[in-house]
Motif scaffolding. Structure first.
Motif, PDB file in Angstrom:
ATOM      1  N   ALA A  43      23.773  61.377  55.479  1.00 15.98           N
ATOM      2  CA  ALA A  43      23.736  59.949  55.824  1.00 15.98           C
ATOM      3  C   ALA A  43      23.630  59.734  57.329  1.00 15.98           C
ATOM      4  O   ALA A  43      23.069  58.747  57.794  1.00 15.98           O
ATOM      5  CB  ALA A  43      24.990  59.253  55.295  1.00 15.98           C
ATOM      6  N   VAL A  69      26.947  59.746  49.954  1.00 18.69           N
ATOM      7  CA  VAL A  69      27.406  59.726  51.350  1.00 18.69           C
ATOM      8  C   VAL A  69      28.217  60.968  51.700  1.00 18.69           C
ATOM      9  O   VAL A  69      28.323  61.318  52.861  1.00 18.69           O
ATOM     10  CB  VAL A  69      28.222  58.453  51.670  1.00 18.69           C
ATOM     11  CG1 VAL A  69      27.346  57.212  51.536  1.00 18.69           C
ATOM     12  CG2 VAL A  69      29.463  58.350  50.790  1.00 18.69           C
ATOM     13  N   GLY A  70      28.748  61.664  50.691  1.00 17.67           N
ATOM     14  CA  GLY A  70      29.542  62.856  50.987  1.00 17.67           C
ATOM     15  C   GLY A  70      28.708  64.123  51.124  1.00 17.67           C
ATOM     16  O   GLY A  70      29.254  65.183  51.406  1.00 17.67           O
ATOM     17  N   PRO A 108      31.801  68.578  49.967  1.00 14.11           N
ATOM     18  CA  PRO A 108      32.471  67.376  50.465  1.00 14.11           C
ATOM     19  C   PRO A 108      32.355  66.209  49.488  1.00 14.11           C
ATOM     20  O   PRO A 108      31.327  66.033  48.850  1.00 14.11           O
ATOM     21  CB  PRO A 108      31.719  67.067  51.754  1.00 14.11           C
ATOM     22  CG  PRO A 108      30.386  67.727  51.606  1.00 14.11           C
ATOM     23  CD  PRO A 108      30.611  68.929  50.751  1.00 14.11           C
ATOM     24  N   MET A 132      34.456  66.875  59.805  1.00 14.90           N
ATOM     25  CA  MET A 132      33.579  67.348  58.728  1.00 14.90           C
ATOM     26  C   MET A 132      34.096  68.659  58.129  1.00 14.90           C
ATOM     27  O   MET A 132      33.988  68.889  56.935  1.00 14.90           O
ATOM     28  CB  MET A 132      32.145  67.536  59.225  1.00 14.90           C
ATOM     29  CG  MET A 132      31.284  66.283  59.207  1.00 14.90           C
ATOM     30  SD  MET A 132      31.045  65.581  57.549  1.00 14.90           S
ATOM     31  CE  MET A 132      30.116  66.875  56.735  1.00 14.90           C
ATOM     32  N   LEU A 144      33.472  61.941  49.380  1.00 13.07           N
ATOM     33  CA  LEU A 144      33.964  60.829  50.174  1.00 13.07           C
ATOM     34  C   LEU A 144      34.078  59.606  49.276  1.00 13.07           C
ATOM     35  O   LEU A 144      33.268  59.435  48.367  1.00 13.07           O
ATOM     36  CB  LEU A 144      32.968  60.484  51.293  1.00 13.07           C
ATOM     37  CG  LEU A 144      32.915  61.365  52.526  1.00 13.07           C
ATOM     38  CD1 LEU A 144      31.857  60.816  53.460  1.00 13.07           C
ATOM     39  CD2 LEU A 144      34.266  61.405  53.217  1.00 13.07           C
ATOM     40  N   LEU A 197      26.780  64.774  58.012  1.00 13.60           N
ATOM     41  CA  LEU A 197      26.415  64.204  56.719  1.00 13.60           C
ATOM     42  C   LEU A 197      24.927  63.904  56.706  1.00 13.60           C
ATOM     43  O   LEU A 197      24.357  63.527  57.736  1.00 13.60           O
ATOM     44  CB  LEU A 197      27.194  62.903  56.483  1.00 13.60           C
ATOM     45  CG  LEU A 197      28.712  63.047  56.349  1.00 13.60           C
ATOM     46  CD1 LEU A 197      29.375  61.675  56.424  1.00 13.60           C
ATOM     47  CD2 LEU A 197      29.070  63.754  55.049  1.00 13.60           C
ATOM     48  N   THR A 218      23.597  55.984  50.084  1.00 14.00           N
ATOM     49  CA  THR A 218      22.909  55.248  51.130  1.00 14.00           C
ATOM     50  C   THR A 218      21.471  55.733  51.274  1.00 14.00           C
ATOM     51  O   THR A 218      21.152  56.874  50.949  1.00 14.00           O
ATOM     52  CB  THR A 218      23.666  55.357  52.482  1.00 14.00           C
ATOM     53  OG1 THR A 218      23.047  54.493  53.427  1.00 14.00           O
ATOM     54  CG2 THR A 218      23.655  56.777  53.023  1.00 14.00           C
ATOM     55  N   GLN A 219      20.640  54.813  51.746  1.00 12.83           N
ATOM     56  CA  GLN A 219      19.225  55.119  51.961  1.00 12.83           C
ATOM     57  C   GLN A 219      19.072  55.745  53.350  1.00 12.83           C
ATOM     58  O   GLN A 219      19.640  55.248  54.314  1.00 12.83           O
ATOM     59  CB  GLN A 219      18.453  53.793  51.911  1.00 12.83           C
ATOM     60  CG  GLN A 219      16.974  53.927  52.004  1.00 12.83           C
ATOM     61  CD  GLN A 219      16.342  54.110  50.631  1.00 12.83           C
ATOM     62  OE1 GLN A 219      16.947  53.810  49.614  1.00 12.83           O
ATOM     63  NE2 GLN A 219      15.126  54.620  50.629  1.00 12.83           N
ATOM     64  N   LEU A 244      31.299  47.067  52.175  1.00 15.62           N
ATOM     65  CA  LEU A 244      30.826  47.742  53.386  1.00 15.62           C
ATOM     66  C   LEU A 244      30.711  49.232  53.166  1.00 15.62           C
ATOM     67  O   LEU A 244      29.827  49.878  53.694  1.00 15.62           O
ATOM     68  CB  LEU A 244      31.827  47.525  54.520  1.00 15.62           C
ATOM     69  CG  LEU A 244      31.973  46.119  55.035  1.00 15.62           C
ATOM     70  CD1 LEU A 244      33.177  46.043  55.947  1.00 15.62           C
ATOM     71  CD2 LEU A 244      30.716  45.733  55.775  1.00 15.62           C
ATOM     72  N   PHE A 245      31.647  49.754  52.408  1.00 18.35           N
ATOM     73  CA  PHE A 245      31.698  51.199  52.223  1.00 18.35           C
ATOM     74  C   PHE A 245      30.828  51.590  51.037  1.00 18.35           C
ATOM     75  O   PHE A 245      31.141  51.261  49.903  1.00 18.35           O
ATOM     76  CB  PHE A 245      33.145  51.657  52.012  1.00 18.35           C
ATOM     77  CG  PHE A 245      33.975  51.560  53.258  1.00 18.35           C
ATOM     78  CD1 PHE A 245      33.989  52.605  54.177  1.00 18.35           C
ATOM     79  CD2 PHE A 245      34.718  50.431  53.524  1.00 18.35           C
ATOM     80  CE1 PHE A 245      34.747  52.527  55.330  1.00 18.35           C
ATOM     81  CE2 PHE A 245      35.477  50.345  54.683  1.00 18.35           C
ATOM     82  CZ  PHE A 245      35.492  51.390  55.591  1.00 18.35           C
ATOM     83  N   GLN A 246      29.769  52.308  51.355  1.00 15.74           N
ATOM     84  CA  GLN A 246      28.840  52.714  50.306  1.00 15.74           C
ATOM     85  C   GLN A 246      29.187  54.100  49.800  1.00 15.74           C
ATOM     86  O   GLN A 246      29.764  54.912  50.527  1.00 15.74           O
ATOM     87  CB  GLN A 246      27.419  52.755  50.873  1.00 15.74           C
ATOM     88  CG  GLN A 246      26.951  51.441  51.454  1.00 15.74           C
ATOM     89  CD  GLN A 246      25.646  51.623  52.205  1.00 15.74           C
ATOM     90  OE1 GLN A 246      25.560  52.326  53.188  1.00 15.74           O
ATOM     91  NE2 GLN A 246      24.604  50.990  51.695  1.00 15.74           N
ATOM     92  N   THR A 247      28.811  54.380  48.573  1.00 16.83           N
ATOM     93  CA  THR A 247      28.950  55.744  48.061  1.00 16.83           C
ATOM     94  C   THR A 247      27.585  56.432  48.011  1.00 16.83           C
ATOM     95  O   THR A 247      27.498  57.646  47.867  1.00 16.83           O
ATOM     96  CB  THR A 247      29.582  55.756  46.654  1.00 16.83           C
ATOM     97  OG1 THR A 247      28.819  54.893  45.819  1.00 16.83           O
ATOM     98  CG2 THR A 247      31.023  55.271  46.715  1.00 16.83           C
ATOM     99  N   TYR A 257      31.416  55.203  52.910  1.00 20.09           N
ATOM    100  CA  TYR A 257      30.864  55.444  54.242  1.00 20.09           C
ATOM    101  C   TYR A 257      30.256  54.142  54.734  1.00 20.09           C
ATOM    102  O   TYR A 257      29.572  53.444  53.972  1.00 20.09           O
ATOM    103  CB  TYR A 257      29.795  56.542  54.126  1.00 20.09           C
ATOM    104  CG  TYR A 257      28.954  56.771  55.360  1.00 20.09           C
ATOM    105  CD1 TYR A 257      29.383  57.622  56.368  1.00 20.09           C
ATOM    106  CD2 TYR A 257      27.711  56.146  55.501  1.00 20.09           C
ATOM    107  CE1 TYR A 257      28.597  57.849  57.494  1.00 20.09           C
ATOM    108  CE2 TYR A 257      26.917  56.373  56.625  1.00 20.09           C
ATOM    109  CZ  TYR A 257      27.360  57.229  57.606  1.00 20.09           C
ATOM    110  OH  TYR A 257      26.589  57.456  58.720  1.00 20.09           O
ATOM    111  N   ALA A 258      30.523  53.810  55.985  1.00 24.63           N
ATOM    112  CA  ALA A 258      29.947  52.593  56.564  1.00 24.63           C
ATOM    113  C   ALA A 258      29.603  52.840  58.029  1.00 24.63           C
ATOM    114  O   ALA A 258      30.349  53.522  58.729  1.00 24.63           O
ATOM    115  CB  ALA A 258      30.939  51.435  56.451  1.00 24.63           C
ATOM    116  N   ARG A 259      28.457  52.299  58.458  1.00 24.34           N
ATOM    117  CA  ARG A 259      28.048  52.457  59.856  1.00 24.34           C
ATOM    118  C   ARG A 259      28.414  51.197  60.633  1.00 24.34           C
ATOM    119  O   ARG A 259      27.921  50.111  60.320  1.00 24.34           O
ATOM    120  CB  ARG A 259      26.524  52.638  59.954  1.00 24.34           C
ATOM    121  CG  ARG A 259      26.020  53.935  59.381  1.00 24.34           C
ATOM    122  CD  ARG A 259      24.523  54.095  59.670  1.00 24.34           C
ATOM    123  NE  ARG A 259      24.004  55.193  58.879  1.00 24.34           N
ATOM    124  CZ  ARG A 259      23.316  55.040  57.753  1.00 24.34           C
ATOM    125  NH1 ARG A 259      23.035  53.825  57.309  1.00 24.34           N
ATOM    126  NH2 ARG A 259      22.896  56.098  57.086  1.00 24.34           N
TER     127      ARG A 259
END
Lengths: 165, 274
Positions: free
Chosen positions: A72, A26-27, B3, B38, B5, A70, A9-10, A4-7, B8-10
């Motif tokens: 993202a 993502v950061g 930053p 942030m 991380l 972000l 993302t589109q 689920l947790f991406q590093t 990240y997940a929505r």
């Protein structure tokens, strides 16, 4: 779960009226994305914790700190930077007034200052100097001492109100 | 500093967000407006943090009346709070508080749920919901619950939220016809966190006075409230120091904050008398 947790993302968004599709870390914050990936260097990275205002830009029509969002999170958003505001000509009078009033010296704060002042001016009317000062209080300028900036914003507010008469 | 991380997940539903939080077992944080988080991440405090972005959860949005309560979705941005007619009519304290929160470019993105969950002791909205006697609606994998604002704020950045729970909404009683709601604060520069602040509500059932910036959490001034209910203004002013617990820091000494809190109460009482 870990899937689920991406590093990366589109994201798909509009930047200054143009469609942008990109793959981002993502950061990465929005200002760095605009500067480093799109070459839009008008959004300045100053303090990077939301205090100085140099990164202020528009997201979905509202002024926002580019460093406190972000890239993202800009998926699906409409982003407008100082480059877009300049190209559309909507702040040409304000930019001219900044020059006439010596409202900038090094120019580092200027894009954020213009975006924030434009937000106030878009509300119409002629705001008092206290109101202008308060609206710009989240944007630091280390050169001018602010008075010239307030002069410039006030001048434009008066000129725009006059033009509507 | 840039930053970083860990992930990240929505989330698109409350259930999804809380299930992911439970599974992450303390290794994930919720991001809403992100106007405090942030900044912390940009300072390098998020290296091993994973973020669950709740901005896309529709059930957390909106301001509405539910019977005799005003319900504010957790994702309500400060700017929206400040211009919403239902807020102006039923909880004008919040309308008045908004211009005191940071700056416009922060208010367009920061959320009420985020502010309450972050629980900065000098922030305006936690003190406001305390003064308004709000209920905080919370969801977790085990279901929903409501907690009185009095019991929600525990310490500096510490709330009653379990690590797999999120704030979903704030429920407020509607302001009575002759209710007075005031907020005052003192800060060195516009938009700064307050050195001291006060949110005061005078309703038919009595006074509620919350101080902020003067202790580890927003605090009800219980002695002050009792004195005001008894109509003894002098006693209320004299009770301020015993009701708050300010610390000295580089911005102000504890003694100065105590003084400011008294000044703010006096000014509020003058507002009420005017």
């Amino acid at each position: 779960m870990s899937d689920l947790f991406q590093t990366e993302t589109q994201i798909r968004l509009m930047v200054n009226g143009q469609k942008v599709k990109a793959r981002v870390r993502v950061g990465q914050h929005l200002t760095d994305f605009l500067r480093q990936e799109l070459g839009l260097t008008g959004s300045h990275a100053g303090c990077e914790h939301g205090v100085c205002g140099a990164c202020t830009l528009r997201v979905n029509g509202e002024i926002t700190r580019g460093c406190l969002m972000l890239a993202a999170q800009a998926d699906g958003a409409e982003v407008e930077t100082i480059e877009g505001l300049t190209e559309r000509g909507v702040i040409a009078d304000l930019q001219q007034a900044f020059v006439h009033r010596n409202a900038l010296q090094c120019g580092f704060c200027t894009p954020g200052m213009l975006a924030t002042a434009a937000d106030l001016l878009a509300r119409g009317g002629v705001p008092g100097r206290e109101v202008i000062r308060d609206h710009l209080s989240g944007n630091y300028c280390r050169c001018t001492g602010y008075e010239a900036i307030i002069d410039a914003v006030e001048t434009v507010a008066r000129a725009r109100a006059e033009a509507l008469k | 500093m840039k930053p970083t991380l860990a992930g990240y997940a929505r989330a698109s539903t409350i259930a999804e967000a809380t299930a992911w939080l439970a599974e992450a077992d303390g290794d994930a944080k919720v991001i809403a407006g992100g106007q405090s988080l942030m900044a912390a991440i940009n300072m390098g405090l998020g290296g091993d943090t994973r973020l669950i972005d709740i901005n896309g959860i529709e059930a957390l949005k909106g301001i509405r009346l539910e019977g005799d309560r005003l319900v504010i979705g957790a994702l309500t941005r400060h700017a929206e709070l400040g211009r919403h007619p239902l807020i102006a009519e039923h909880a004008p304290l919040l309308t008045r508080a908004v211009p005191l929160i940071a700056h416009e470019a922060i208010r367009t993105r920061g959320t009420i749920g985020g502010s309450l969950s972050h629980a900065d002791p000098a922030a305006e909205l936690p003190a406001c919901v305390l003064a308004l006697d709000a209920l905080i609606r919370i969801s977790g994998p085990g279901g929903e619950r409501e907690v009185a604002a009095d019991d929600f704020f525990e310490d500096v950045y510490v709330t009653d939220l379990a690590q797999d729970e999120i704030v979903t909404a704030i429920s407020l009683p509607l302001a009575a016809a002759k209710e007075a709601q005031l907020i005052r604060e003192l800060s060195r520069r516009a938009g700064d966190f307050a050195l001291a602040g006060i949110a005061l509500v005078r309703r038919p059932s009595g006074h509620r006075v919350a101080f902020f910036g003067t202790g580890p959490r927003p605090m009800l001034g219980r002695s002050v409230m009792a004195a005001l209910d008894a109509g003894d203004l002098a006693a209320a002013l004299a009770a301020v120091p015993e009701d708050i617990d300010p610390q000295s820091d580089p911005h102000a000494s504890a003694a100065y904050r105590r003084h400011l809190a008294s000044v703010l109460l006096r000014r509020c009482l003058e507002d009420l008398a005017a």
